[in-house]
Design a protein around this motif. Structure first.
Motif, PDB file in Angstrom:
ATOM      1  N   LEU A  45      -3.274  -1.648  -9.550  1.00 20.28           N
ATOM      2  CA  LEU A  45      -3.308  -0.684  -8.447  1.00 20.28           C
ATOM      3  C   LEU A  45      -2.345  -1.077  -7.334  1.00 20.28           C
ATOM      4  CD1 LEU A  45      -7.078   0.272  -7.983  1.00 20.28           C
ATOM      5  CD2 LEU A  45      -5.228   1.684  -8.887  1.00 20.28           C
ATOM      6  N   VAL A  46      -2.300  -2.371  -7.020  1.00 22.48           N
ATOM      7  CA  VAL A  46      -1.399  -2.835  -5.959  1.00 22.48           C
ATOM      8  C   VAL A  46       0.055  -2.535  -6.317  1.00 22.48           C
ATOM      9  CG1 VAL A  46      -0.499  -4.900  -4.820  1.00 22.48           C
ATOM     10  CG2 VAL A  46      -2.959  -4.597  -5.095  1.00 22.48           C
ATOM     11  N   ILE A  47       0.427  -2.791  -7.576  1.00 28.75           N
ATOM     12  CA  ILE A  47       1.799  -2.519  -8.007  1.00 28.75           C
ATOM     13  C   ILE A  47       2.105  -1.026  -7.924  1.00 28.75           C
ATOM     14  CG2 ILE A  47       3.382  -2.634  -9.976  1.00 28.75           C
ATOM     15  CD1 ILE A  47       1.952  -5.183 -10.832  1.00 28.75           C
ATOM     16  N   LEU A  48       1.112  -0.180  -8.240  1.00 29.79           N
ATOM     17  CA  LEU A  48       1.316   1.272  -8.179  1.00 29.79           C
ATOM     18  C   LEU A  48       1.393   1.777  -6.743  1.00 29.79           C
ATOM     19  CD1 LEU A  48      -1.104   2.439 -11.026  1.00 29.79           C
ATOM     20  CD2 LEU A  48       1.390   2.542 -11.061  1.00 29.79           C
ATOM     21  N   LEU A  49       0.568   1.199  -5.844  1.00 33.81           N
ATOM     22  CA  LEU A  49       0.488   1.695  -4.470  1.00 33.81           C
ATOM     23  C   LEU A  49       1.638   1.188  -3.609  1.00 33.81           C
ATOM     24  CD1 LEU A  49      -3.371   1.405  -3.834  1.00 33.81           C
ATOM     25  CD2 LEU A  49      -2.047   3.475  -4.276  1.00 33.81           C
ATOM     26  N   ILE A  50       1.986  -0.090  -3.738  1.00 35.76           N
ATOM     27  CA  ILE A  50       3.107  -0.639  -2.957  1.00 35.76           C
ATOM     28  C   ILE A  50       4.355  -0.499  -3.809  1.00 35.76           C
ATOM     29  CG2 ILE A  50       3.991  -2.646  -1.718  1.00 35.76           C
ATOM     30  CD1 ILE A  50       1.187  -3.666  -1.433  1.00 35.76           C
TER      31      ILE A  50
END
Length: 652
Positions: free
Chosen positions: A495-500
């Protein structure tokens, strides 16, 4: 399945079982760290290689893991000593440390970045594990134990590689340098014949990739054994010569776009004859040197004569690489011809985004864990740290995160089978336990060398949730907590890779292209020291990065290659020596540098317009000082390229 395909699964199985046996035999506190390390060092190298890894690659990765672990342990102890009374500050400092390590590791060589990435998440794992167990005061003991267990795992992996016929890369290097020269000759044949440009593009792009791969093979060979030390300088210069051959061949092709009679008929007839091996090329080079000697420099195209010189040097060094003999006087002259210059990394913004991703993911996970007291939080934090530290340095971090997530999902049922059924029935027998884990390791080894997605994550995740403590305790609730924490940690990292999002790709592409432009401009100099500097390896390294970042964008590759060719031609041009031109060269370099460092498109456009105007003035100065045609033509060609592609260089 051929026998050689079974060598790596056997090697991986032996490394894991040896680490397991040593861990239980010597009553290590947590034997699973040694087992996991053996699996990661052997399995990760094989997954990257797509098969049985070379012995040098495995040892290199093992040494980097030892270095990274020691750095991480020292950092963890320093942070804990300074903030022992403030757990929140302690965890946040570890998150900052992990982010800095990922940021710096994204700026250095890929093969050495592994150590820094490991140092980042090792410190976080130690602090998280000690906080979860409530024994912060045992930090020094825990750090020493972790280092010891990791070293045991690495030694087991290297020992397995040595016992089961380590695969030497020397024979592959010998075959590759022979094949590379034959294909270089065929590229020159295509360029002299001036065939379709798409066919030439495909050929030179493949040669660039293979030349870059040869540099990595040299690193593995140096890690393999000390007896190859005489080959190292030869391979370094051979790498440059291969790039020189590509450049001269492509320049021959480009010049013929405007001058169809550039290559004399006798040379065209000469290159029409096919070659099959290095012996044929050796004979051709002897004939070519005689023809050039008879024809004279005026009747021989510069690119052809430069290509023949580079190919002759290539043949000389290739003989020494095959025999590993003493470096001769002629080789010494070739090896010491030009000092190689390194270029600053262009992915500074990309590296910063990687560091921010790691810090945000681990910091949010830490705060949520401390706030809720979630029992699975430590496992989730470990996976967050590992994925965000290792995946961010890869060309496609999203796919790496998915690979981990798929593997951890598979690890839940597989680990449940082993934890609840197999291991309780084998704990009284070390032999049965080794057979059970050996079967899993062997099957995983077969799938890992095929690069089956999720396999490596499933193997490591299963070993981690099995705990493998000494003595064994089968607590189902603790097992489910660990398994759930691993899966959730992988999901949050994804999720972090997708959001940032990393929006620096276009910026990196523009920076790289502008650096090619700057290199071509800076080649116009009367400074003899600067003219001897060899920028070619650094320029092609940037070109290779451009090819990976923009796959299929052939126009960017052509522009980059054209600017590299301009750099090489202007570097060899006999520019008139006087103070007026020297001062103007400095002014051109200053303006080109401002184009790269401009903070906005508007400023970049203004500086680029100024650079084009200065090029017009510079061409007038060359006519005023009666510069030779070998100088005025490449300068005019570079000015035309900059005008044609100014929108691409300003805004990618």
């Amino acid at each position: 399945m051929p026998f050689y395909r079974l060598r790596f699964p056997v090697k991986l199985t032996f490394a894991i079982l040896l680490a397991l046996f040593i861990g239980f035999e010597f009553n290590l506190e947590t034997p699973r760290w040694a087992v996991m390390t053996a699996a990661i060092v052997a399995g990760g190298t094989a997954f990257a290689a797509g098969g049985d890894p070379f012995s040098g690659a495995l040892r290199h990765r093992g040494m980097l893991r030892i270095i990274g672990t020691f750095i991480g342990c020292i950092a963890a102890l320093a942070i804990m000593i300074a903030t022992i009374r403030a757990p929140v500050v302690m965890l946040l400092l570890c998150c900052i440390w992990a982010g800095i390590c990922v940021w710096v590791s994204s700026l250095i060589k890929v093969e050495n970045a592994y150590a820094l990435g490991l140092a980042g998440y090792t410190a976080l794992i130690i602090v998280v594990s000690l906080n979860a167990s409530g024994s912060v005061l045992l930090a020094p003991q825990f750090a020493v134990e972790r280092c010891s267990e990791i070293i045991i795992g690495i030694v087991c992996a290297i020992l397995a590689d040595m016992l089961f016929s380590p695969r030497s890369i020397k024979l592959d290097i010998d075959r590759e340098i022979d094949s590379l020269l034959v294909d270089q000759y065929r590229l020159m044949q295509l360029c002299v014949a001036h065939v379709d440009k798409d066919e030439v593009d495909k050929c030179w792009a493949g040669l660039v990739r293979r030349t870059n791969a040869l540099s990595g093979m040299r690193t593995h060979l140096m890690m393999e054994a000390g007896r190859w030390h005489k080959i190292d300088p030869r391979l370094r210069v051979l790498h440059t010569l291969s790039l020189t051959l590509i450049t001269q061949a492509c320049e021959t092709f480009l010049i013929q776009n405007n001058h169809s009679d550039y290559v004399p008929p006798q040379f065209q007839l000469f290159f029409e004859k096919p070659v099959n091996n290095v012996a044929d090329i050796h004979k051709r080079m002897k004939i070519m040197r005689r023809v050039i000697s008879v024809s004279g420099s005026r009747n021989t195209p510069n690119t052809l004569s430069s290509w023949v010189v580079a190919a002759s040097h290539y043949l000389l060094l290739m003989k020494g690489i095959h025999s590993n003999s003493r470096i001769s006087r002629l080789e010494e002259e070739v090896l010491n011809a030009d000092p190689v210059v390194k270029m600053r990394p262009a992915e500074t913004r990309h590296a910063l985004v990687n560091g921010v991703r790691t810090f945000v993911a681990t910091a949010v996970g830490s705060l949520f864990w401390l706030w809720t007291g979630w029992t699975s939080g430590s496992g989730a934090m470990v996976m967050l740290a590992v994925i965000t530290s290792l995946a961010m340095r890869m060309p496609n971090p999203l796919m790496v995160a998915k690979d981990f997530l798929y593997g951890m999902i598979v690890a839940i049922p597989l680990g449940s089978l082993y934890y609840m059924v197999v291991m309780p029935n084998t704990q009284q027998s070390m032999l049965l336990l080794c057979l059970a884990l050996g079967a899993m390791a062997f099957i995983s080894g077969i799938l890992i060398q095929r690069r089956q997605i999720g396999t490596l994550g499933a193997l490591v995740g299963t070993i981690n949730i099995l705990t493998l403590d000494n003595p064994m305790k089968f607590e189902v609730s603790a097992f489910l907590d660990n398994a759930l924490g691993q899966a959730i940690g992988c999901f949050v990292a994804l999720l972090v890779i997708l959001l940032i999002r990393d929006t620096s790709k276009a910026r990196v592409g523009r920076t790289v292209l502008n650096r090619f432009m700057y290199a071509a401009v800076s080649a116009m100099t009367t400074n003899t020291v600067r003219r001897k500097e060899n920028h070619l390896p650094a320029l092609y390294q940037q070109l290779f990065m451009l090819m990976n970042s923009f796959p299929g964008d052939i126009e960017k590759y052509r522009l980059a290659l054209t600017l590299i060719i301009a750099h090489q031609r202007l570097r060899a041009a006999d520019v008139p020596i006087n103070s007026d031109l020297s001062a103007f060269h400095q002014q051109l370099r200053h303006t080109a540098d401002r184009v790269i460092s401009a903070s906005s498109d508007e400023k970049r456009r203004d500086y680029f317009a100024r650079l084009l105007a200065e090029f017009d003035v510079y061409q007038q100065k060359l006519q005023q000082y009666q510069a030779a045609q070998s100088v005025t033509e490449p300068v005019a060609r570079l000015a035309m390229v900059l005008k044609k592609y100014q929108q691409t260089l300003i805004r990618v």
